[in-house]
Design an enzyme around this catalytic site. Structure first.
Site, mmCIF file in Angstrom:
data_model
loop_
_atom_site.group_PDB
_atom_site.id
_atom_site.type_symbol
_atom_site.label_atom_id
_atom_site.label_comp_id
_atom_site.label_asym_id
_atom_site.label_seq_id
_atom_site.Cartn_x
_atom_site.Cartn_y
_atom_site.Cartn_z
ATOM 1 N N LYS A 193 0.856 -1.203 0.000
ATOM 2 C CA LYS A 193 0.000 0.000 0.000
ATOM 3 C C LYS A 193 0.884 1.241 0.000
ATOM 4 O O LYS A 193 1.493 1.594 1.002
ATOM 5 C CB LYS A 193 -0.932 0.061 1.212
ATOM 6 C CG LYS A 193 -2.053 1.070 0.921
ATOM 7 C CD LYS A 193 -2.550 1.895 2.071
ATOM 8 C CE LYS A 193 -1.968 3.167 2.497
ATOM 9 N NZ LYS A 193 -2.122 4.346 1.652
ATOM 10 N N GLU A 267 9.708 1.883 10.702
ATOM 11 C CA GLU A 267 10.738 2.904 10.441
ATOM 12 C C GLU A 267 10.019 4.241 10.509
ATOM 13 O O GLU A 267 9.214 4.557 9.634
ATOM 14 C CB GLU A 267 11.352 2.712 9.050
ATOM 15 C CG GLU A 267 12.026 1.370 8.827
ATOM 16 C CD GLU A 267 13.342 1.197 9.542
ATOM 17 O OE1 GLU A 267 13.815 2.163 10.182
ATOM 18 O OE2 GLU A 267 13.894 0.086 9.487
ATOM 19 N N CYS A 301 13.962 11.065 6.266
ATOM 20 C CA CYS A 301 13.804 10.747 7.688
ATOM 21 C C CYS A 301 15.101 10.864 8.495
ATOM 22 O O CYS A 301 15.087 11.299 9.627
ATOM 23 C CB CYS A 301 13.236 9.353 7.827
ATOM 24 S SG CYS A 301 14.179 8.119 6.937
ATOM 25 N N GLU A 400 10.180 16.918 14.499
ATOM 26 C CA GLU A 400 10.556 16.713 13.104
ATOM 27 C C GLU A 400 9.790 17.713 12.240
ATOM 28 O O GLU A 400 8.569 17.748 12.276
ATOM 29 C CB GLU A 400 10.210 15.278 12.694
ATOM 30 C CG GLU A 400 10.591 14.964 11.272
ATOM 31 C CD GLU A 400 10.190 13.548 10.863
ATOM 32 O OE1 GLU A 400 9.006 13.204 10.980
ATOM 33 O OE2 GLU A 400 11.076 12.791 10.436
HETATM 34 P P1 NAP Z 1 2.200 8.668 7.457
HETATM 35 O O1 NAP Z 1 1.136 9.682 7.460
HETATM 36 O O2 NAP Z 1 2.505 7.956 8.710
HETATM 37 O O3 NAP Z 1 1.774 7.625 6.323
HETATM 38 C C1 NAP Z 1 2.602 6.531 5.956
HETATM 39 C C2 NAP Z 1 1.751 5.474 5.289
HETATM 40 O O4 NAP Z 1 0.817 4.929 6.226
HETATM 41 C C3 NAP Z 1 0.917 5.980 4.136
HETATM 42 O O5 NAP Z 1 0.814 4.959 3.168
HETATM 43 C C4 NAP Z 1 -0.422 6.227 4.803
HETATM 44 O O6 NAP Z 1 -1.502 6.230 3.905
HETATM 45 C C5 NAP Z 1 -0.502 5.038 5.725
HETATM 46 N N1 NAP Z 1 -1.396 5.188 6.863
HETATM 47 C C6 NAP Z 1 -1.948 6.319 7.371
HETATM 48 N N2 NAP Z 1 -2.695 6.022 8.454
HETATM 49 C C7 NAP Z 1 -2.614 4.680 8.628
HETATM 50 C C8 NAP Z 1 -3.148 3.766 9.596
HETATM 51 N N3 NAP Z 1 -3.907 4.183 10.607
HETATM 52 N N4 NAP Z 1 -2.852 2.462 9.488
HETATM 53 C C9 NAP Z 1 -2.057 2.029 8.489
HETATM 54 N N5 NAP Z 1 -1.523 2.825 7.547
HETATM 55 C C10 NAP Z 1 -1.793 4.139 7.621
HETATM 56 O O7 NAP Z 1 3.582 9.258 6.958
HETATM 57 P P2 NAP Z 1 3.816 10.196 5.709
HETATM 58 O O8 NAP Z 1 3.184 11.502 6.024
HETATM 59 O O9 NAP Z 1 3.438 9.511 4.462
HETATM 60 O O10 NAP Z 1 5.422 10.275 5.674
HETATM 61 C C11 NAP Z 1 6.207 11.137 6.448
HETATM 62 C C12 NAP Z 1 6.788 10.453 7.669
HETATM 63 O O11 NAP Z 1 7.485 9.271 7.329
HETATM 64 C C13 NAP Z 1 7.803 11.307 8.398
HETATM 65 O O12 NAP Z 1 7.532 11.318 9.782
HETATM 66 C C14 NAP Z 1 9.114 10.620 8.169
HETATM 67 O O13 NAP Z 1 10.093 10.801 9.137
HETATM 68 C C15 NAP Z 1 8.718 9.212 8.071
HETATM 69 N N6 NAP Z 1 9.743 8.468 7.347
HETATM 70 C C16 NAP Z 1 10.530 7.565 8.018
HETATM 71 C C17 NAP Z 1 11.531 6.873 7.356
HETATM 72 C C18 NAP Z 1 12.394 5.859 8.060
HETATM 73 O O14 NAP Z 1 12.982 5.038 7.390
HETATM 74 N N7 NAP Z 1 12.500 5.873 9.359
HETATM 75 C C19 NAP Z 1 11.720 7.085 6.007
HETATM 76 C C20 NAP Z 1 10.932 8.009 5.353
HETATM 77 C C21 NAP Z 1 9.924 8.687 6.037
HETATM 78 P P3 NAP Z 1 -2.063 7.630 3.325
HETATM 79 O O15 NAP Z 1 -0.947 8.295 2.626
HETATM 80 O O16 NAP Z 1 -3.119 7.178 2.393
HETATM 81 O O17 NAP Z 1 -2.574 8.403 4.494
#
Ligand code: NAP
Ligand code: MG
Length: 499
Positions: A193, A267, A301, A400
């Site tokens: 997904k 992650e 990240c 962040e």
């Molecule tokens: P996010 O809002 O947490 O969303 C990540 C994924 O999870 C998306 O596919 C999202 O779908 C889905 N999702 C949302 N709510 C969910 C739920 N309740 N249950 C299961 N899946 C759900 O993160 P983002 O805004 O896309 O990305 C930014 C964040 O990612 C930042 O905090 C960044 O630090 C982190 N990040 C971490 C790493 C690492 O390796 N540690 C790498 C890159 C990014 P939708 O998009 O459809 O809402």
């Protein structure tokens, strides 16, 4: 950006990308038309143009995707690691053959500079090729004698089963592939997904998997909102979840997986520090600053967006960071020379602007930037910003930001040690990345060892496919990359026998 908005739109039209408005999912080896009504738009953050859309999966369709992955498991897991590695190598070639169109699609989805997305296919291929090399480890017989003698254990590495792979929007290819490649080598099957802003570029990875002849059902792709991700996490026939994304969503997923006793890799976010030691070479630091501290318009990240500068050289460092950021061109992410693009979404724009407001209110000094970038008729462009005189309790020092904003804090080096810098670096909720800049390698290594984080770079930051990558504390659980990352897709079994 000197071009007008209509130029920018015409240029995008001319790309002729194959996937724009789509209405299917990849299930059981085929593109299957969506049965629901709900759709989600894909918006180009450089022009605010809605240029694509995807369907949202319904519950019966999700059941189909998981069932396809389940039914593919016996045949796929019966292959040896070496046989599956052959598929991985073919997938790598097929991805590279799609590099240009993948890059342009990714740049249109999230505004990542084309210089960044051009590397996405090669990087993905490199990950598949790296995991292919682990087939010999996977296939090797592992027999361990009982320490007291008289018997031995045969340690089997079974695939963990059906895996749900959930990715964010900042690196939509890499953050899927780093899950997909080890899952496939392990003999597991997957349902992917992607994030809602970036649901199209991943289709080139699916094309590559199909072209490589991977059996039907081994890899499935769904699209939909966060609630679809939640349904995948809780689906009764899923065996493991691998998630990259924000810390709050990660907590929700961890809670669900805790209840279900379902293995999960998380992650999550970060707030990493670059410790500048008093003997650091600032020219060398300048040359890696953007890659290490502002990669992908600050939406990476692990980057070290929090620079800890010794009081003895504070102004000199502020000057160097400001000059380096000002010299990096911001523009149309389709331009080869662009270093800073827009941020990926309107939501991210609002979040980052809120942090800039808090910095102003809490008394940070704006060295450069600080607001909406002028010169762009449309799009989510924020000026690359450097904040000095940031103190540890300020919001921008703790949370962040995930945008083009660097903060510079001061540490007291009058005692000749980096103790205060290390304490500051370790004083966040996170523990993902980090950097040490210093000329004396022994001192820099000693400091790096004392940083409480999953990865630390000395004078540069890179990702090594062979070394574990993961976050401590609020930055996550478990690791990706390396044999440790492969192990997350395996289920170990010990068979004891008398000898
Ligand atoms: P996010 O809002 O947490 O969303 C990540 C994924 O999870 C998306 O596919 C999202 O779908 C889905 N999702 C949302 N709510 C969910 C739920 N309740 N249950 C299961 N899946 C759900 O993160 P983002 O805004 O896309 O990305 C930014 C964040 O990612 C930042 O905090 C960044 O630090 C982190 N990040 C971490 C790493 C690492 O390796 N540690 C790498 C890159 C990014 P939708 O998009 O459809 O809402
Ligand atoms: Mg989100």
């Amino acid at each position: 950006m000197t071009q007008t908005l209509s130029d920018a739109r015409a240029r995008r039209q001319a790309l002729n990308l194959p996937y724009t408005h789509v209405n299917d999912f990849f299930i059981g080896g085929k593109w299957v038309p969506a049965r629901g009504e709900e759709r989600r738009d894909v918006t180009d953050p450089a022009t605010n143009e809605v240029w694509g859309s995807v369907p949202s999966i319904t519950t019966p369709e999700l059941d189909d995707a998981v069932a396809a992955a389940r039914s593919a498991l016996p045949e796929w897991s019966a292959l040896s690691g070496a046989q599956r590695a052959e598929y991985l190598l073919r997938i790598a070639d097929e991805i590279e053959a799609r590099a240009d169109v993948l890059a342009a699609t990714n740049t249109r989805e999230n505004g990542s500079p084309i210089s960044e997305t051009r590397g996405a296919a090669a990087n993905a291929a490199g990950i598949f090729r790296y995991f292919a090399t682990l087939a010999s480890w996977l296939d090797a017989e592992d027999v361990r004698p009982f320490p007291a003698g008289g018997a031995e254990s045969l340690v089997e590495k079974d695939p963990i089963g059906v895996c749900g792979l959930i990715a964010p929007w900042n690196f939509p290819i890499n953050l899927v592939v780093i899950k997909l490649a080890p899952a496939l080598l392990a003999g597991s099957t997957v349902v992917i997904k992607p994030a809602s802003p970036t649901p199209l570029s991943i289709r080139f990875i699916i094309e590559a998997v199909a072209a490589a002849g991977v059996p039907a059902g081994v890899v499935n792709l769904i699209t939909g909102p966060g609630s679809s991700g939640d349904a995948l996490v809780r689906h009764p026939d899923v065996n493991k979840i691998a998630f990259t994304g924000s810390t709050p969503v990660g907590r929700t997923i961890a809670a669900a997986c805790g209840e279900l006793l379902r293995p999960v890799t998380l992650e999550l976010g970060g707030k990493s520090s670059a410790i500048v030691l008093p003997d650091a070479d600032l020219d060398a630091m300048s040359s890696v600053l953007i890659r290490s501290c502002m990669r992908n318009t600050g939406q990476t990240c692990y980057i070290s967006t929090r620079i800890l500068a010794p009081a003895s050289r504070y102004e000199e460092i502020v000057q160097m960071v400001g000059d380096t950021i000002v010299a990096a061109p911001q523009g149309d992410p389709l331009d080869e020379t662009t270093v800073f693009g827009p941020v990926a979404t309107r939501a991210q724009y609002d979040t980052v602007m809120g942090y800039l407001e808090s910095a102003r209110e809490e008394g940070a000094r704006i060295v450069t930037g600080g607001g909406r970038a002028s010169g762009f008729t449309d799009g989510e462009f924020i000026e690359p910003t450097v904040l000095a005189d940031v103190t540890p309790e300020m919001t921008v020092a703790r949370e962040e930001i995930f945008g083009p904003v660097i903060t510079i804090l001061r540490y007291d080096d009058s005692d000749g040690t980096a103790d205060e810098a290390i304490a500051l670096a370790n004083n966040t909720e996170f523990g993902l990345g980090g950097l040490v800049f210093g000329a004396d390698e022994d001192t820099a290594l000693d400091v790096a060892k004392r940083v409480d984080s999953g990865s630390v770079g000395i004078n540069f930051f890179g990702s090594n496919h062979a070394a574990p990558f993961g976050g401590r504390h609020d930055s996550g659980m478990g690791v990706e990359y390396g044999i440790e990352g492969l192990s997350a897709y395996l289920s170990y079994k010990s068979i004891h026998r008398k000898v």
